[in-house]
Design a protein around this motif. Structure first.
Motif, PDB file in Angstrom:
ATOM      1  N   GLN A  81       0.836  -1.209   0.000  1.00 20.11           N
ATOM      2  CA  GLN A  81       0.000   0.000   0.000  1.00 20.11           C
ATOM      3  C   GLN A  81       0.867   1.254   0.000  1.00 20.11           C
ATOM      4  OE1 GLN A  81      -2.238  -1.281   3.522  1.00 20.11           O
ATOM      5  NE2 GLN A  81      -4.088  -1.235   2.292  1.00 20.11           N
ATOM      6  N   MET A  82       1.956   1.220   0.762  1.00 16.12           N
ATOM      7  CA  MET A  82       2.855   2.370   0.789  1.00 16.12           C
ATOM      8  C   MET A  82       3.465   2.618  -0.584  1.00 16.12           C
ATOM      9  SD  MET A  82       4.810   1.548   4.394  1.00 16.12           S
ATOM     10  CE  MET A  82       6.055   2.818   4.135  1.00 16.12           C
ATOM     11  N   LEU A  83       3.957   1.559  -1.211  1.00 20.07           N
ATOM     12  CA  LEU A  83       4.597   1.709  -2.519  1.00 20.07           C
ATOM     13  C   LEU A  83       3.597   2.148  -3.581  1.00 20.07           C
ATOM     14  CD1 LEU A  83       7.258   1.255  -4.118  1.00 20.07           C
ATOM     15  CD2 LEU A  83       6.388  -1.026  -4.667  1.00 20.07           C
ATOM     16  N   ARG A  84       2.418   1.543  -3.562  1.00 17.89           N
ATOM     17  CA  ARG A  84       1.394   1.888  -4.556  1.00 17.89           C
ATOM     18  C   ARG A  84       1.008   3.359  -4.464  1.00 17.89           C
ATOM     19  NH1 ARG A  84      -3.854  -0.267  -2.676  1.00 17.89           N
ATOM     20  NH2 ARG A  84      -3.591   1.626  -1.444  1.00 17.89           N
ATOM     21  N   ASP A  85       0.712   3.838  -3.238  1.00 11.06           N
ATOM     22  CA  ASP A  85       0.302   5.232  -3.091  1.00 11.06           C
ATOM     23  C   ASP A  85       1.435   6.185  -3.430  1.00 11.06           C
ATOM     24  OD1 ASP A  85      -2.075   4.168  -2.273  1.00 11.06           O
ATOM     25  OD2 ASP A  85      -2.224   5.352  -0.427  1.00 11.06           O
ATOM     26  N   ALA A  86       2.674   5.823  -3.022  1.00 13.30           N
ATOM     27  CA  ALA A  86       3.813   6.711  -3.291  1.00 13.30           C
ATOM     28  C   ALA A  86       4.067   6.823  -4.792  1.00 13.30           C
ATOM     29  CB  ALA A  86       5.049   6.201  -2.576  1.00 13.30           C
ATOM     30  N   LEU A  87       4.114   5.696  -5.512  1.00 18.89           N
ATOM     31  CA  LEU A  87       4.387   5.733  -6.954  1.00 18.89           C
ATOM     32  C   LEU A  87       3.222   6.321  -7.738  1.00 18.89           C
ATOM     33  CD1 LEU A  87       6.261   2.351  -7.580  1.00 18.89           C
ATOM     34  CD2 LEU A  87       7.199   4.638  -7.216  1.00 18.89           C
TER      35      LEU A  87
END
Length: 377
Positions: free
Chosen positions: A336-342
């Motif tokens: 979730q962190m990577l998806r939202d950040a990218l």
């Protein structure tokens, strides 16, 4: 556990789940969702944002610190898994084939006794994990609409559901802090129980027990058998593994260039005996595998389980991966962190890149699964 015993245990487990599935599918239980080998129960728990004050400020500070903890856990996950992957598939190390991610399977990877300690540790880890999500979410103005529990096969878990609309509209920094809070709680608990373990085990150590003897080894020829407790080596009392290794090295039992006679004082079935072991030149060890013995062994096992489960949960949750289930997709906090950040940085291209990383990470995890048994001290 024997093959027949394992088959009987697996049959009983499947039959019990089938019975639960049939009985509960016929009833309408509020908050309950049931799949084969997956039970989801929502508590109807709803809480609004925290009011301004010291508690909200403290939770926000924890959210900021969580970012560093989550980044550490994600980096460490890739370091460990990448190293294991290279050793197993590039170098071809036989030892690496036995190392990796171990699923919790009672009677296969853990004993039934150890499984009980692991279940307690999982319960503590997931409750603290989800409470951390809830507290930081509320501190950042995102209310919690529900929470609940899962039963995946025989492994319990928990979850918290922030208000999805408000979560999506929250600033990127707030969303990432909410996701990172759970990882940070397990990192903190892992270090805490690791420290307690390091402080307590030397005080409770009371010797070593032989768990296996290599065929045709000096220990085998001397008559050593699993279950013997080693109390002294050449008359020198040993309470810990470190002490035992130091004594063995000092007498030359770990040196293949020398021939030595070593006398082990062992306790077996209530009788103390002295057994002489001869190690010839060209042999580098006696041929025994030992595990430490502790007074209040249950306390050491429980603390070890709390340490291992929290650190393991932190690393797996920090790893960005996802896989869908009908009506209830599962995505790690790291995913979730990577998806939202990218997505925030590159829009649809960033979301696609995140999906590719999550799929690759999932395949990496699957490639490193091993059924090698683990043992708590």
């Amino acid at each position: 556990m024997s093959y027949l015993g394992l088959t009987a245990a697996a049959t009983a487990f499947i039959a019990a789940w089938l019975l639960v599935y049939i009985l509960l599918r016929r009833r309408s239980v509020k908050g309950l969702t049931l799949y084969p080998f997956l039970l989801i129960y929502r508590l109807g728990y709803a809480r609004g944002p925290l009011p301004p004050g010291a508690k909200a400020k403290l939770a926000k500070v924890y959210g900021v610190a969580s970012l560093a903890a989550a980044a550490f856990a994600m980096a460490y996950f890739y370091f460990v898994s990448g190293t294991l992957f290279l050793q197993r598939y590039v170098v071809g190390s036989s030892q690496a084939a036995q190392e990796g991610f171990v699923p919790i399977i009672p009677g296969v990877t853990v004993s039934l006794g150890e499984f009980m300690f692991i279940l307690i540790a999982i319960g503590v880890a997931v409750v603290v994990h989800e409470l951390s999500h809830a507290v930081v979410s509320r501190a950042l103005g995102v209310p919690v609409k529900d929470a609940g529990f899962l039963l995946m096969a025989f492994v319990p878990a928990a979850f918290v559901e922030p208000e999805e609309g408000l979560l999506k509209s929250a600033p990127l920094r707030s969303r990432v802090m909410i996701y990172a809070a759970g990882i940070a709680s397990n990192v903190a608990l892992g270090f805490l129980f690791g420290y307690v373990l390091a402080a307590v085990t030397p005080l409770l150590a009371s010797g070593m027990t032989i768990v296996s003897v290599s065929p045709n080894s000096p220990a085998y020829a001397a008559g050593l058998v699993p279950g013997m407790k080693i109390a002294a080596i050449d008359g020198i009392p040993v309470r810990t593994l470190t002490q035992g290794l130091q004594v063995l090295k000092s007498v030359g039992a770990e040196n293949n260039a020398t021939a030595v006679n070593v006398t082990l004082t062992v306790l077996y079935r209530g009788v103390e005996r002295s057994i002489a072991v001869f190690k010839p030149v060209g042999v580098s060890h006696l041929g025994i595998e030992v595990t430490p013995v502790y007074k209040m062994g249950w306390l050491v096992e429980l603390t070890t389980a709390l340490y291992v489960v929290n650190m393991g949960l932190a690393l797996i949750n920090a790893a960005p991966f996802a896989f869908p289930l009908p009506g209830f997709g599962i995505e790690s906090d790291g995913g979730q962190m990577l998806r939202d950040a990218l997505t925030g940085l590159a829009g649809k291209a960033g979301r696609d890149a995140s999906a590719a990383v999550e799929l690759a990470t999932l395949l990496l995890i699957l490639s490193l699964i091993t059924l090698a048994p683990v043992r708590l001290p």
